[in-house]
Design a protein around this motif. Structure first.
Motif, short mmCIF file in Angstrom:
data_model
loop_
_atom_site.label_atom_id
_atom_site.label_comp_id
_atom_site.label_asym_id
_atom_site.label_seq_id
_atom_site.Cartn_x
_atom_site.Cartn_y
_atom_site.Cartn_z
N GLN A 55 0.96 -1.33 0.08
CA GLN A 55 -0.09 -0.03 -0.01
C GLN A 55 0.84 1.20 0.01
OE1 GLN A 55 -3.45 0.25 0.31
NE2 GLN A 55 -3.69 2.46 1.01
N TYR A 59 0.37 3.20 -3.53
CA TYR A 59 -0.40 4.47 -3.25
C TYR A 59 0.39 5.73 -2.84
CZ TYR A 59 -4.69 1.68 -3.94
OH TYR A 59 -5.72 1.01 -4.54
N VAL A 63 0.63 6.32 -6.94
CA VAL A 63 -0.97 6.71 -7.46
C VAL A 63 -0.99 8.21 -6.99
CG1 VAL A 63 -3.29 6.45 -7.06
CG2 VAL A 63 -1.85 4.61 -7.46
N SER A 64 -0.54 8.42 -5.84
CA SER A 64 -0.68 10.15 -5.51
C SER A 64 0.16 11.03 -6.24
CB SER A 64 -0.62 10.29 -4.01
OG SER A 64 0.14 9.37 -3.18
N ALA B 35 -9.93 10.03 -7.51
CA ALA B 35 -9.55 9.99 -6.11
C ALA B 35 -10.66 9.42 -5.14
CB ALA B 35 -9.01 11.46 -5.58
N GLU B 38 -10.76 5.85 -5.84
CA GLU B 38 -9.62 5.02 -5.21
C GLU B 38 -10.01 4.80 -3.71
OE1 GLU B 38 -6.53 3.83 -6.37
OE2 GLU B 38 -7.18 4.24 -8.37
N ASN B 42 -9.98 1.45 -1.63
CA ASN B 42 -9.35 1.00 -0.45
C ASN B 42 -9.96 0.97 0.89
OD1 ASN B 42 -6.28 1.71 -0.13
ND2 ASN B 42 -6.71 3.12 -1.44
N ALA B 74 -6.42 -1.51 -8.96
CA ALA B 74 -6.41 -0.05 -8.80
C ALA B 74 -5.49 0.79 -9.34
CB ALA B 74 -6.62 0.06 -7.36
N GLU B 77 -6.23 0.81 -13.18
CA GLU B 77 -7.19 1.85 -13.32
C GLU B 77 -6.77 3.27 -13.10
OE1 GLU B 77 -9.08 2.85 -10.00
OE2 GLU B 77 -10.16 4.50 -11.11
N ALA B 78 -5.98 3.74 -12.03
CA ALA B 78 -5.70 5.06 -11.98
C ALA B 78 -4.82 5.38 -13.24
CB ALA B 78 -4.94 5.17 -10.74
#
Lengths: 181, 105
Positions: A55, A59, A63-64, B35, B38, B42, B74, B77-78
């Motif tokens: 994670q 993430y 992702v961010s 977002a 997402e 989560n 995910a 997908e993002a």
């Protein structure tokens, strides 16, 4: 009540709400990063070390940053249409969210799962996970690898400049027209 | 360190899910809407991990395997969603979904 979990949950919820309501979009994405970190902490508390670190890597690390890049490449800053603040829209959305939460918590408090007791600490979950990923779930794992490759190529293709596509289409239709004549 | 009941984890997950849902419904920017999606994914992952932890058998790792797949999907997908957002911005000069009504009947 475990104090550590309470603090983590409060920070996670507060930053999630901030991420969905703040007006500055860069602040939204930064708050979302805090939320992802809080969720990673919950995973680590539950004893899922591999998931927690994945994670953090996926993430918080990818992702961010991707979202921040996309935000700054599109316009960044503030949402222009928030000037046209529509209270009915916001009240309806908030009511739908609260109603959904109410239904879910009603279901949680009325389910027999509440009585489930926590078993002894899981020993060597990573070992068992690795074994099952390469035996029971080997086909989904391969499909996932294929999916990631397709997503990589597809994302690069979608984000290509539009002009090339237009030019090719234009020359194609021109050829077609001259062919018809 | 760990709560001895499943309820707080499920409540946290439900709260995060509804926050993400509200983000998708309320915001007028496709990147923030992504977002929100997402965040909802989560929240589902928290449920998977909590149910795995409260399962009596220590050999059972389906919950963790699901979360591994969910995280990978995910991420894909993002990537595709943000590429679409950039492509749409190039075309319409806007990230507001209300401006994308060309196909509206």
């Amino acid at each position: 009540m475990s104090l550590f979990f309470t603090i983590t949950a409060l920070i996670t919820m507060a930053s999630a709400i901030a991420a969905m309501t703040l007006r500055n979009l860069v602040h939204c994405v930064l708050c979302l990063t805090v939320t992802f970190a809080g969720i990673a902490l919950v995973f680590l508390q539950l004893g899922a070390e591999f998931i927690g670190f994945s994670q953090i890597l996926v993430y918080i690390g990818a992702v961010s940053i991707l979202m921040l890049f996309a935000l700054l490449m599109t316009r960044g800053g503030t949402e222009l249409t928030l000037k046209r603040w529509d209270p009915v829209h916001w009240i309806t959305g908030t009511l739908i969210g609260i109603a959904g939460f109410g239904v879910m918590s009603f279901a949680i408090f009325n389910s027999s799962l509440r009585q489930s007791k926590i078993p002894e600490a899981k020993a060597d979950s990573l070992h068992a996970l690795g074994n099952s990923l390469l035996s029971q779930y080997v086909l989904p794992l391969e499909v996932m690898a294929l999916l990631l490759t397709v997503a990589l190529i597809g994302a690069a293709l979608i984000a290509l400049p539009e002009k090339k596509v237009f030019r090719r289409n234009a020359s194609f239709s021109k050829n077609q027209e001259s062919g018809n004549k | 360190m760990i709560m001895d009941s499943l309820t707080p984890y499920l409540l946290l997950s439900a709260g995060l899910f509804c926050t993400g849902l509200m983000g998708v419904l309320l915001r007028r920017n496709i990147i923030i809407m992504l977002a929100g999606v997402e965040l909802m994914l989560n929240a589902a992952n928290i449920n998977f991990v909590a149910f795995w932890r409260f399962h009596p058998s220590s050999e059972e790792v389906s919950g963790l395997a699901m979360v591994v797949f969910a995280i990978a999907i995910a991420a894909a997908e993002a990537a595709v969603g943000l590429a679409l957002a950039i492509s749409i911005y190039r075309h319409y000069r806007s990230t507001n979904p209300e401006n994308m009504g060309d196909l509206k009947g």
